[in-house]
Structures are given as structure tokens and as C-alpha cells.
Motif scaffolding. Structure first.
Motif, PDB file in Angstrom:
ATOM      1  N   UNK A 200       0.811  -1.218   0.000  1.00  0.00           N
ATOM      2  CA  UNK A 200       0.000   0.000   0.000  1.00  0.00           C
ATOM      3  C   UNK A 200       0.847   1.271   0.000  1.00  0.00           C
ATOM      4  N   UNK A 201       2.003   1.250   0.694  1.00  0.00           N
ATOM      5  CA  UNK A 201       2.862   2.433   0.720  1.00  0.00           C
ATOM      6  C   UNK A 201       3.350   2.793  -0.676  1.00  0.00           C
ATOM      7  N   UNK A 202       3.740   1.783  -1.454  1.00  0.00           N
ATOM      8  CA  UNK A 202       4.223   2.024  -2.815  1.00  0.00           C
ATOM      9  C   UNK A 202       3.109   2.572  -3.697  1.00  0.00           C
ATOM     10  N   UNK A 203       1.932   1.978  -3.605  1.00  0.00           N
ATOM     11  CA  UNK A 203       0.802   2.419  -4.428  1.00  0.00           C
ATOM     12  C   UNK A 203       0.404   3.847  -4.071  1.00  0.00           C
ATOM     13  N   UNK A 204       0.275   4.128  -2.780  1.00  0.00           N
ATOM     14  CA  UNK A 204      -0.171   5.454  -2.344  1.00  0.00           C
ATOM     15  C   UNK A 204       0.870   6.529  -2.648  1.00  0.00           C
ATOM     16  N   UNK A 205       2.140   6.241  -2.347  1.00  0.00           N
ATOM     17  CA  UNK A 205       3.188   7.212  -2.627  1.00  0.00           C
ATOM     18  C   UNK A 205       3.317   7.517  -4.100  1.00  0.00           C
ATOM     19  N   UNK A 206       3.244   6.473  -4.939  1.00  0.00           N
ATOM     20  CA  UNK A 206       3.310   6.678  -6.391  1.00  0.00           C
ATOM     21  C   UNK A 206       2.137   7.511  -6.878  1.00  0.00           C
ATOM     22  N   UNK A 207       0.955   7.219  -6.357  1.00  0.00           N
ATOM     23  CA  UNK A 207      -0.221   7.979  -6.762  1.00  0.00           C
ATOM     24  C   UNK A 207      -0.082   9.461  -6.454  1.00  0.00           C
ATOM     25  N   UNK A 208       0.439   9.790  -5.273  1.00  0.00           N
ATOM     26  CA  UNK A 208       0.598  11.198  -4.911  1.00  0.00           C
ATOM     27  C   UNK A 208       1.636  11.887  -5.784  1.00  0.00           C
ATOM     28  N   UNK A 209       2.694  11.179  -6.157  1.00  0.00           N
ATOM     29  CA  UNK A 209       3.702  11.762  -7.058  1.00  0.00           C
ATOM     30  C   UNK A 209       3.072  12.048  -8.430  1.00  0.00           C
ATOM     31  N   UNK A 210       2.261  11.118  -8.924  1.00  0.00           N
ATOM     32  CA  UNK A 210       1.577  11.343 -10.205  1.00  0.00           C
ATOM     33  C   UNK A 210       0.657  12.556 -10.106  1.00  0.00           C
ATOM     34  N   UNK A 211      -0.071  12.664  -9.005  1.00  0.00           N
ATOM     35  CA  UNK A 211      -0.956  13.801  -8.810  1.00  0.00           C
ATOM     36  C   UNK A 211      -0.171  15.109  -8.781  1.00  0.00           C
ATOM     37  N   UNK A 212       0.973  15.109  -8.113  1.00  0.00           N
ATOM     38  CA  UNK A 212       1.818  16.307  -8.070  1.00  0.00           C
ATOM     39  C   UNK A 212       2.290  16.698  -9.469  1.00  0.00           C
ATOM     40  N   UNK A 213       2.619  15.695 -10.290  1.00  0.00           N
ATOM     41  CA  UNK A 213       3.031  15.990 -11.667  1.00  0.00           C
ATOM     42  C   UNK A 213       1.900  16.658 -12.441  1.00  0.00           C
ATOM     43  N   UNK A 214       0.660  16.192 -12.220  1.00  0.00           N
ATOM     44  CA  UNK A 214      -0.482  16.812 -12.880  1.00  0.00           C
ATOM     45  C   UNK A 214      -0.711  18.239 -12.422  1.00  0.00           C
ATOM     46  N   UNK A 215      -0.546  18.510 -11.122  1.00  0.00           N
ATOM     47  CA  UNK A 215      -0.689  19.875 -10.609  1.00  0.00           C
ATOM     48  C   UNK A 215       0.340  20.802 -11.240  1.00  0.00           C
ATOM     49  N   UNK A 216       1.586  20.329 -11.336  1.00  0.00           N
ATOM     50  CA  UNK A 216       2.640  21.144 -11.939  1.00  0.00           C
ATOM     51  C   UNK A 216       2.356  21.393 -13.417  1.00  0.00           C
ATOM     52  N   UNK A 217       1.882  20.376 -14.108  1.00  0.00           N
ATOM     53  CA  UNK A 217       1.534  20.507 -15.532  1.00  0.00           C
ATOM     54  C   UNK A 217       0.411  21.535 -15.709  1.00  0.00           C
ATOM     55  N   UNK A 218      -0.614  21.452 -14.872  1.00  0.00           N
ATOM     56  CA  UNK A 218      -1.747  22.364 -14.977  1.00  0.00           C
ATOM     57  C   UNK A 218      -1.337  23.812 -14.730  1.00  0.00           C
TER      58      UNK A 218
END
Length: 516
Positions: free
Chosen positions: A333-351
Motif C-alpha cells: 500500500x505504501x508504494x501504491x499510495x506514494x506513487x499515486x501522490x507523485x503522479x498527482x503532483x506531476x499533474x498539478x505542476x503541468x496544470x
């Protein structure tokens, strides 16, 4: 132990219990995505100051978040079925009343009462699921509930836009009432009563001090952009909030059966789950409110067009929470959750690279990226939350986690709105505080009349620059949260078991369940 029951629920009964909770869960995101799309229309009909319009969203989030722990304790003490049915019934009643509100004050009051009903329905429903399902089935059930939230988030904006365009903003509450009544009927027929036989009376001092602390803090943060952070009332509100938070901490340490077991915060895994609960607030939920206001109020989109844009942000929640549950077979779960938040951060930066008024199609990529990223932890959060306490304290576990999540959303929205207003004001100049507040609520016309020396295009440009700066800030916070969550939740099972062995009694049982 839970209270004895006459028979074990059949698979069919469990299915309808899950459907009832899912319908209630799907209705709740409609209650803040719908008014966000409708906010400019509500403002035109009911009027109201920028603070009053901010309470359209914050009143619901405040009472929802601040009453979840109390509702969870009530569910454990007086019956999860009873609290669920009472909550859903009140939620439906006050949702219907919102369609008839004649002014912004009554609208905000009904939004607060709606949040009370939602808190009872959510806590009672989730605690009931924890009793009906065990082990893997429980995680799967909570993942399905997470997807139900996704349905509400994905289709809420577009459904609200269509209904506003066809029937006016009061119609957005019709779907909410229908889902709530359906959940009420199924719950009355199939939900079995269960309690915690060891539960004590409700911790009223803790509940009141926590609610007052959140209320004063939220009001102070919302008022500050208009009157200034040095305003005596703002300072008094924030000081009062600090004192009530301190009182809450003291109360929870001395009462026999606290609403919030503060000793659990000694464990990194428990803290990691709470940080995970707060992460969507600033990585995703604030955008559900701010983007429709930007699209409709600042960029001049129709409510339908704004709803379509929001589908790109929230559609991943339809499927990916369930996928995240399946991925736990191969990844922690730590890997899945941490990866998801990094992806979300990339989307925020892109936006952040797209100015206000950009072509809608160029925003789809970053919005989808944010939605995909946040969907991965979304599917695991509720199951992880309940796993940190014994089954008999499921109501408390749901209350703590949900309070962190929902109260975090309300606080994050108040803070982010204040920060956005401050960024806009820094772009416009020190004498444009009211105009900045009006732009935050999507009232471009009022802002233009407030500062006639600043052109219409310059106002939009200033808003867009401030919004981009805000997204950079949210990106950094999300990356930091991902690192902390991965570190705290990613601790090895061996070290966690060693830590558990050092703690006697209930705390040992608590953490053993957490690591199961």
C-alpha cells in the motif's frame, strides 16, 4: 465483541447493505461539486458577500468534518444502523430544504445542517460495513465505496450543469435527495443493528471543543483576506481556535473513553494513514471547488461545459480505486499510495503552465493526470483506516480517519481560498482586497466594478497568474506528503511487529490488526 445477532447475514443481504452505503456515499460528493458549479448562479439569485458565498461550501465541510468523530462514537454506543438511518433521513430532508432557501443566510444554515446528517450517515454506514465484512472482503467493500464517491465526483459536475441549464440551480439537489431516499429504504430493510458493548457515553467535552476549534479557525481564515490578518476579530478567532484545540487535547487525555485516542499517534503507521487521509484535500478536492468557479465565473464557460471539464479530473475515480485494491497483491500500500501522490503532483505542476482562458482541450491531460494519481490512494484509504484499531472500535476508526479527511478538506479549502486571494491581491495591488475576494468566488463583474482602473483582461491575467502560483505551492506540498506517507506506511512488517510487542493491552491488539 460486537453485540450478538440472531443470524449471519446472507450474501444477498450483505450486497444490499453495501449498495445502501454506496448510494449514500455517492450522494455526498454531489453536495459539494454541485454547489461549486452553481455558485455564480446562486450568487446572482441569493446575493451575499464573498464570505457568505464561501460558506456555501465551507458550512457543509465544516459540520461534516467536525462531527464525524462524534458520529462514530454515537454509532458504536447507540447502534450503527440507527445512526445511519437517522443521518440519511436528515441528509435528505435538509437537501430538499436547500432547493427552497430564500436567502444566502438560510442557505448556509441548511448547508451546515446537511453536513450534520452526512456525518451521521457516513460514520454509521462505514462502521456497519466493518461489521458485515472481514479481511479481504472488507478491503474490497471499502474500495467499492471509494468508487461510489468517484461516481458522485465524476458525474456530479456535468449532471449539475445540465440540471442548472434546464431547471435552475435548485434542481441540483433532486438527485441528492433521490439517492439518499434509496439508501434509506435499503438500509431500513437489510441493515442489521450492531454496537460496541464496551462503549461509554459520548465524549461531549471533546466533541464540543473540537467543533468550536474548527469553526473559529475556518471563520478566521475566511475573514482574513477581506479585513486583513491583523484585524482584531481575526486574531481573536484564531486565538480562540488555538485555545479550543488545546482544550480538546487535554480533554482527550483525561477522559476514560476518548473520542480520539491520542496514544495512537505514537505509531508511524497510524500517522501515515492520517496524512494519507489529508493528502487529497489539497491535491484534488480543492480543485473540485476552485476549477468550476474559474471555468464559469472567470473564463465564462457555461455550467455544462464546466461540468464536462471536471469529468476529466474525477472520471478515474470510477475505476482506479478498485484497481488499486487489486494491485495490493503485487505492491505494498505504501508504494501504491506514494506513487499515486507523485503522479498527482506531476499533474498539478503541468496544470500550472496553462493560463486562465486557455483552450479547454489542453487542460484535459493535466486534469486526467491529477485524477489518476489521487485515485490510487483513494481506493486504499478507508480499508487502511479501519485496520488500525480492533473491529469493535470500527466507529471510532472511521470517525478519526474521516474527520482527518473531511475536516482537512474544509480547512484546506478555507486556507487555499485565502492564499489564492492573497496571491491575486499581490498581483492587483494592496487596495484591491475586495476585488481579489470577488474573483475567488467567480464574480468577475463585481471585481471589475470595484477596481475600474484595472481592465477586464488584466483582472483575468492576474487571476491566472495567481492560480498558477497556487498550483506550484500545492505541487510542493503533495510531493512532501508523498515522501512522508511512503516512509511511514512503508515500514517493514518485522519492525512494526517489534514495536507492537513493546505495547501491552489494547494498543498491542490495535497495531497487530494494523499490520495484518
Amino acid at each position: 465483541m460486537t453485540s450478538p445477532q440472531t443470524k449471519v447475514a446472507s450474501p444477498t443481504e450483505k450486497f444490499f447493505v453495501l449498495v445502501a452505503v454506496c448510494c449514500a456515499a455517492a450522494a455526498m460528493p454531489l453536495t459539494f461539486t454541485g454547489p461549486a458549479v452553481a455558485l455564480p448562479a446562486i450568487s446572482r439569485t441569493l446575493g451575499g458577500s464573498p464570505i457568505a458565498l464561501n460558506w456555501v461550501t465551507n458550512a457543509f465541510m465544516l459540520t461534516f468534518g467536525s462531527c464525524l468523530m462524534a458520529s462514530g462514537a454515537l454509532a458504536d454506543s447507540f447502534g450503527r444502523r440507527r445512526i445511519f438511518l437517522a443521518g440519511v433521513g436528515c441528509f435528505a430532508l435538509f437537501s430538499a430544504g436547500l432547493a427552497l432557501a430564500g436567502n444566502i443566510v438560510w442557505f448556509d444554515i441548511l448547508r451546515a445542517l446537511q453536513g450534520l446528517g452526512a456525518a451521521a450517515a457516513f460514520s454509521g454506514g462505514m462502521a456497519s460495513l466493518a461489521q458485515e465484512f472481514d479481511a479481504t472482503a472488507r478491503m474490497r467493500a471499502f474500495s467499492i465505496v471509494g468508487s461510489s464517491f468517484g461516481v458522485g465526483l465524476a458525474f456530479g459536475p456535468i449532471a449539475s450543469g445540465l440540471m442548472i441549464d434546464a431547471f435552475g440551480w435548485p434542481s441540483i439537489f433532486i438527485l441528492v435527495v433521490a439517492l439518499a431516499l434509496f439508501a434509506l429504504g435499503l438500509g431500513a430493510c437489510f441493515l442489521r443493528e450492531s454496537k460496541d458493548p464496551d462503549a461509554a457515553r459520548l465524549d461531549w467535552p471533546g466533541a464540543l471543543s473540537f467543533t468550536l476549534a474548527l469553526t473559529l479557525f475556518t471563520y478566521g481564515v475566511l475573514r482574513a483576506p477581506e479585513t486583513g490578518w491583523s484585524d482584531p476579530l481575526v486574531l481573536a478567532l484564531l486565538a480562540g481556535a488555538a485555545l479550543f484545540f488545546l482544550a480538546f487535547g487535554i480533554v482527550e487525555r483525561v477522559v476514560k473513553r476518548p473520542m480520539l485516542d491520542l496514544s495512537l499517534f505514537r505509531y508511524p503507521r497510524f500517522v501515515g494513514v492520517q496524512l494519507l487521509a489529508a493528502a487529497p484535500a489539497y491535491a484534488f478536492v480543492v480543485l473540485l471547488i476552485l476549477l468550476p468557479v474559474r471555468f464559469v465565473g472567470i473564463e465564462g464557460m457555461s455550467e455544462i461545459a464546466a461540468g464536462r471539464m471536471m469529468v476529466a479530473l474525477s472520471a478515474p475515480l470510477l475505476i482506479l480505486p478498485i484497481v488499486a485494491g487489486l494491485l495490493t497483491r503485487w505492491f505494498s500500500p505504501a508504494t501504491i499510495c506514494g506513487t499515486g501522490l507523485i503522479i498527482s503532483a506531476a499533474g498539478l505542476f503541468w496544470l500550472s503552465h496553462f493560463a486562465a482562458g486557455s483552450a479547454p482541450f489542453v487542460l484535459i491531460g493535466p486534469l486526467l493526470t491529477i485524477g489518476v494519481g489521487i485515485s490510487l490512494p483513494w481506493g486504499l484509504m478507508d480499508g487502511l483506516a479501519v485496520s488500525v484499531v480492533p473491529k469493535e472500535r470500527a466507529g471510532m476508526a472511521t470517525g478519526i480517519f474521516s474527520t482527518t479527511r473531511v475536516a482537512g478538506e474544509g480547512v484546506a479549502l478555507a486556507i487555499v481560498s485565502a492564499v489564492l486571494s492573497a496571491f491575486i491581491q499581490s498581483e492587483l495591488g494592496e487596495h484591491a482586497a475586495m476585488a481579489a475576494q470577488q474573483l475567488v468566488t467567480g464574480n468577475l463583474a463585481a471585481a471589475a466594478s470595484n477596481v475600474p482602473a484595472i481592465g477586464h483582461d488584466a483582472l483575468i491575467q492576474s487571476y491566472g497568474d495567481a492560480f498558477s502560483t497556487l498550483l506550484w505551492l500545492l505541487t510542493g506540498i503533495t510531493v512532501l506528503t508523498a515522501a512522508v506517507v511512503f516512509s511511514f506506511l512503508g515500514r517493514s512488517s518485522a519492525s512494526a511487529v517489534t514495536e507492537d510487542a513493546e505495547q501491552p493491552g489494547e494498543e498491542e491488539d490495535t497495531m497487530r490488526v494494523s499490520n495484518a
